[in-house]
Design an enzyme around this catalytic site. Structure first.
Site, PDB file in Angstrom:
ATOM      1  N   VAL A 143       0.856  -1.185   0.000  1.00  0.00           N
ATOM      2  CA  VAL A 143       0.000   0.000   0.000  1.00  0.00           C
ATOM      3  C   VAL A 143       0.894   1.238   0.000  1.00  0.00           C
ATOM      4  O   VAL A 143       1.816   1.347   0.816  1.00  0.00           O
ATOM      5  CB  VAL A 143      -0.924   0.017   1.243  1.00  0.00           C
ATOM      6  CG1 VAL A 143      -1.664   1.342   1.353  1.00  0.00           C
ATOM      7  CG2 VAL A 143      -1.928  -1.135   1.186  1.00  0.00           C
ATOM      8  N   GLY A 177       4.454   4.125   2.900  1.00  0.00           N
ATOM      9  CA  GLY A 177       3.974   2.892   2.285  1.00  0.00           C
ATOM     10  C   GLY A 177       4.185   1.730   3.234  1.00  0.00           C
ATOM     11  O   GLY A 177       4.821   1.881   4.281  1.00  0.00           O
ATOM     12  N   LYS A 178       3.631   0.611   2.923  1.00  0.00           N
ATOM     13  CA  LYS A 178       3.869  -0.585   3.729  1.00  0.00           C
ATOM     14  C   LYS A 178       3.494  -1.806   2.912  1.00  0.00           C
ATOM     15  O   LYS A 178       2.637  -1.726   2.025  1.00  0.00           O
ATOM     16  CB  LYS A 178       3.011  -0.552   5.011  1.00  0.00           C
ATOM     17  CG  LYS A 178       3.534  -1.417   6.124  1.00  0.00           C
ATOM     18  CD  LYS A 178       4.649  -0.748   6.897  1.00  0.00           C
ATOM     19  CE  LYS A 178       5.199  -1.609   7.985  1.00  0.00           C
ATOM     20  NZ  LYS A 178       6.120  -0.867   8.865  1.00  0.00           N
ATOM     21  N   GLY A 179       4.134  -2.931   3.232  1.00  0.00           N
ATOM     22  CA  GLY A 179       3.804  -4.154   2.531  1.00  0.00           C
ATOM     23  C   GLY A 179       3.767  -5.326   3.485  1.00  0.00           C
ATOM     24  O   GLY A 179       4.184  -5.219   4.646  1.00  0.00           O
TER      25      GLY A 179
END
Ligand code: NAD
Length: 417
Positions: free
Chosen positions: A61, A106-108
């Site tokens: 995201v 962001g992050k995953g």
């Protein structure tokens, strides 16, 4: 998760709402900042060692990119889901803005249990995820880093896979790499170091002498163990530590180096640690200590147990360890909370330094990295503290105000079509 715990996205949004009201943010800007700019979900088929194909869910995201490329870790855990990744991505936007580094958030994550997977399976999964996210990642677009369940090895695979697809070595696509691949000195310790600097700054404001003050730390991974070690180096007594196996209490103080050695020799856990009394994880959170450092995971301090917290200061090493329904209880009790988006920002700050060094092709000494990171953390703490006085709000809401104000003004200057 307890009944009183909230979805991390709800927790993030309730603070966001409170801060935007105080800032008087207009409805259009509110609506833009509320949603992530990009949210990608992939299914990754992986050949497991037993010859069967298993399909994993992967997420990335990008919450916001107004201040620069989005930045944020990749989590490997069975709890990973889209809402969690969305909340963590937004937290990264606010975190980068609070400490003033030129990144968005962001992050995953991949829904998997890394501890039950072989090295070969983890490598194939990491490479498949990188290939699937090739269009999302990039040194000027979106830059991943380690988070729970991932570390230097995964970042090395990610860098290698991305570089192969690009056709040339691209170290700046990811941070938290091993030193030989362009990692930064000081990165492994950076989050814990920032927690220590934040603890020192907060103790000074509270008029508590660090020498002899007591501290309990929840979580004994990268953030928890290094925070404990560095906080102890400032003269505080670490009376309790914990990990997934339980919590360990010793009123005379725990020798953190000894506990780290024990953990490293025992498959990464404190299970069976004998130099302390075993207590429950909830007991650790409610110990009569000066400082509590939750450094494990989300939603540990909730409306269920916040009333019993006795610490004078909470420094959030983890992301989202306090659910928003506990905020008012802690405020009423007069407990100072240095919020996650400030307290654990040392990691992303040194990630930024790693990216700068990769792009320069010139590497700094550890002393320079630490000195610059400490300065960033101290300035950010002071900025948030002043905002909390100016608006008459908690450190948490002040941190959101500082961050949202910065991202919103950047957005207005850049314009929207
Ligand atoms: P890690 O995987 O190295 O360690 C996590 C630790 O928490 C382990 O000791 C684990 O046993 C423990 N734990 C798990 N469940 C627990 C439970 N229910 N009770 C007590 N302990 C439990 O992860 P990490 O990198 O140290 O990250 C911890 C937190 O800090 C996460 O919220 C992460 O998002 C956040 N964070 C990490 C970094 C970083 O640089 N690594 C930076 C900022 C924030």
């Amino acid at each position: 998760m307890s009944q009183a715990a909230l979805n991390p996205l709800d927790s993030m949004m309730s603070r966001f709402d409170e801060a935007t009201k105080i800032l008087g943010l207009d409805e259009s800007t509110y609506n833009v900042l509320k949603y992530p700019q990009k949210s990608v979900m992939v299914h990754l088929p992986i050949m497991m060692d037993n010859g069967k194909v298993q399909v994993f869910e992967g997420y990335r995201v990008v919450h916001n990119g107004y201040l620069g490329p989005s930045k944020g870790g990749i989590r490997y855990s069975m709890d990973v889901n889209q809402d969690e990744v969305k909340a963590l991505a937004a937290w990264m936007t606010w975190k980068c803005a609070v400490v003033g580094i030129p990144y968005g958030g962001g992050k995953g994550g991949i829904k998997c249990d890394p501890r039950s997977m072989s090295k070969g399976e983890l490598e194939r999964l990491t490479r498949a995820y990188t290939a699937a996210m090739f269009d999302v990642f990039g040194p000027d677009k979106d830059i991943p880093a380690p988070d729970m369940g991932t570390g230097q090895q995964e970042m090395a695979w990610l860098m290698d896979e991305y570089s192969k697809m690009k056709g040339f070595s691209s170290p700046a696509v990811v941070t938290g790499k091993p030193l030989v691949l362009g990692g930064s000195l000081g990165r492994v310790e950076a989050t814990g170091r920032g927690v220590m600097v934040s603890t020192r700054s907060a103790l000074a404001k509270l008029g508590i002498n660090p020498i002899g003050a007591t501290c309990a730390v929840q979580g004994f991974g990268n953030v928890g163990s290094i925070s404990a070690k560095l906080i102890a180096s400032q003269g505080l007594r670490i009376v309790a530590i914990s990990d997934i196996s339980g919590a360990y209490y010793n009123a005379d103080g725990i020798d953190v180096d000894d506990a780290i050695t024990y953990r490293d020799a025992s498959n990464g856990t404190l299970d069976g640690y004998k130099k302390a009394t075993k207590i429950s994880n909830n007991d650790l959170l409610t110990l009569n200590v000066d400082v509590l450092v939750p450094a494990a995971m989300e939603d540990q301090i909730t409306a269920d147990n916040a009333n019993n917290v006795k610490a004078k200061l909470i420094v959030e090493g983890a992301n989202g360890p306090t659910s928003s329904n506990a905020d008012a209880i802690l405020n009423k009790k007069g407990i100072m909370v240095v919020p996650d988006i400030l307290a654990n920002a040392g990691g992303v700050t040194v990630s930024y330094f790693e990216w700068v060094q990769n792009r320069l092709g010139y590497f700094w000494t550890e002393e320079r990295v630490n000195r610059r990171a400490d300065r960033v953390m101290k300035q950010a703490f002071e900025g948030v503290y002043q905002a909390s006085k100016k608006y008459g709000v908690s450190m948490r809401i002040a941190a959101y105000i500082v961050a949202i104000d910065k991202v919103a003004s950047t957005m207005k200057l850049r314009g929207i079509y």
